[in-house]
Write a protein that holds these residues in place. Structure first.
Motif, short mmCIF file in Angstrom:
data_model
loop_
_atom_site.label_atom_id
_atom_site.label_comp_id
_atom_site.label_asym_id
_atom_site.label_seq_id
_atom_site.Cartn_x
_atom_site.Cartn_y
_atom_site.Cartn_z
N UNK A 72 -8.68 -5.46 2.21
CA UNK A 72 -8.79 -6.28 1.08
C UNK A 72 -10.20 -6.44 0.56
N UNK A 73 -10.23 -6.52 -0.94
CA UNK A 73 -11.53 -6.88 -1.50
C UNK A 73 -11.28 -7.90 -2.53
N UNK A 74 -11.66 -9.18 -2.26
CA UNK A 74 -11.24 -10.22 -2.78
C UNK A 74 -12.02 -10.30 -4.46
N UNK A 75 -12.99 -9.59 -4.37
CA UNK A 75 -14.01 -9.50 -5.29
C UNK A 75 -13.49 -8.50 -6.48
N UNK A 76 -12.91 -7.23 -5.95
CA UNK A 76 -12.50 -6.39 -6.67
C UNK A 76 -10.92 -6.54 -7.00
N UNK A 77 -10.40 -7.43 -6.21
CA UNK A 77 -8.99 -7.80 -6.46
C UNK A 77 -8.06 -6.65 -6.08
N UNK A 78 -8.57 -6.09 -4.83
CA UNK A 78 -7.68 -4.84 -4.39
C UNK A 78 -7.30 -4.97 -2.98
N UNK A 79 -6.04 -4.33 -2.69
CA UNK A 79 -5.69 -4.35 -1.27
C UNK A 79 -5.43 -2.83 -1.05
N UNK A 80 -5.91 -2.32 0.19
CA UNK A 80 -5.87 -1.01 0.49
C UNK A 80 -5.05 -0.85 1.86
N UNK A 81 -4.14 0.47 1.90
CA UNK A 81 -3.66 0.83 3.16
C UNK A 81 -3.99 2.20 3.40
N UNK A 82 -4.85 2.32 4.42
CA UNK A 82 -5.07 3.47 5.15
C UNK A 82 -4.29 4.11 5.94
N UNK A 83 -3.45 5.26 5.73
CA UNK A 83 -2.48 5.78 6.48
C UNK A 83 -3.08 7.08 7.36
N UNK A 84 -2.95 7.05 8.50
CA UNK A 84 -3.35 8.51 9.36
C UNK A 84 -2.18 8.90 10.21
N UNK A 85 -2.24 9.98 10.73
CA UNK A 85 -1.25 10.45 11.59
C UNK A 85 0.05 10.28 11.08
N UNK A 86 0.38 10.65 9.69
CA UNK A 86 1.83 10.35 9.26
C UNK A 86 2.65 11.31 9.64
N UNK A 87 3.96 10.65 9.68
CA UNK A 87 5.12 11.25 10.33
C UNK A 87 6.11 11.17 9.20
N UNK A 88 7.27 12.31 9.34
CA UNK A 88 8.27 12.25 8.36
C UNK A 88 9.05 10.91 8.32
N UNK A 89 9.09 10.49 9.25
CA UNK A 89 9.83 8.83 9.18
C UNK A 89 9.04 7.86 8.34
#
Length: 121
Positions: A72-89
């Motif tokens: 998260x970046x409270x200054x930019x007012x953003x929340x991110x989710x980095x997703x790796x090794x993604x699976x069909x589920x």
């Protein structure tokens, strides 16, 4: 309450990566624990990850631990989710949300419109 909008979803092959972003408007995310939930077709919405307002402690579901990272970046007012090794589920609509102050696995009610993530096998 803050208004939330997600972006960054898409189609990716198994083992690939995606980064979701959530930007807040009409208020600051700074006072809130923020999180991500997801809903797959025919299933209930489920917790994915959350992060305390101070940016320190994080929480993850067992199914994504060690593969997903919330930030998260409270200054930019953003929340991110980095997703790796993604699976069909992992295929689902992903939602950004404010999270209950006392229970980091429960939404407190402000939701974005969702971002579709599709992982092909």
């Amino acid at each position: 309450q803050v208004e939330l909008a997600e972006s960054g979803g898409g189609l990716v092959e198994t083992g690939g990566s995606l980064r979701l972003s959530c930007v807040a408007s009409r208020g600051s995310i700074a006072p809130y624990t923020m999180g991500w939930f997801r809903q797959a077709p025919g299933k209930e919405r489920e917790f994915v990850a959350s992060m305390r307002w101070s940016g320190g402690r994080t929480f993850y579901s067992d199914s994504v631990k060690a593969r997903f990272t919330i930030s998260r970046d409270n200054i930019k007012n953003t929340v991110d989710l980095q997703m790796t090794n993604l699976k069909p589920e992992d295929t689902a609509v992903y939602y950004c949300t404010t999270v209950d102050t006392w229970d980091p696995y429960t939404s407190s009610g402000s939701w974005g419109q969702g971002a579709q993530v599709t992982v092909s096998s």
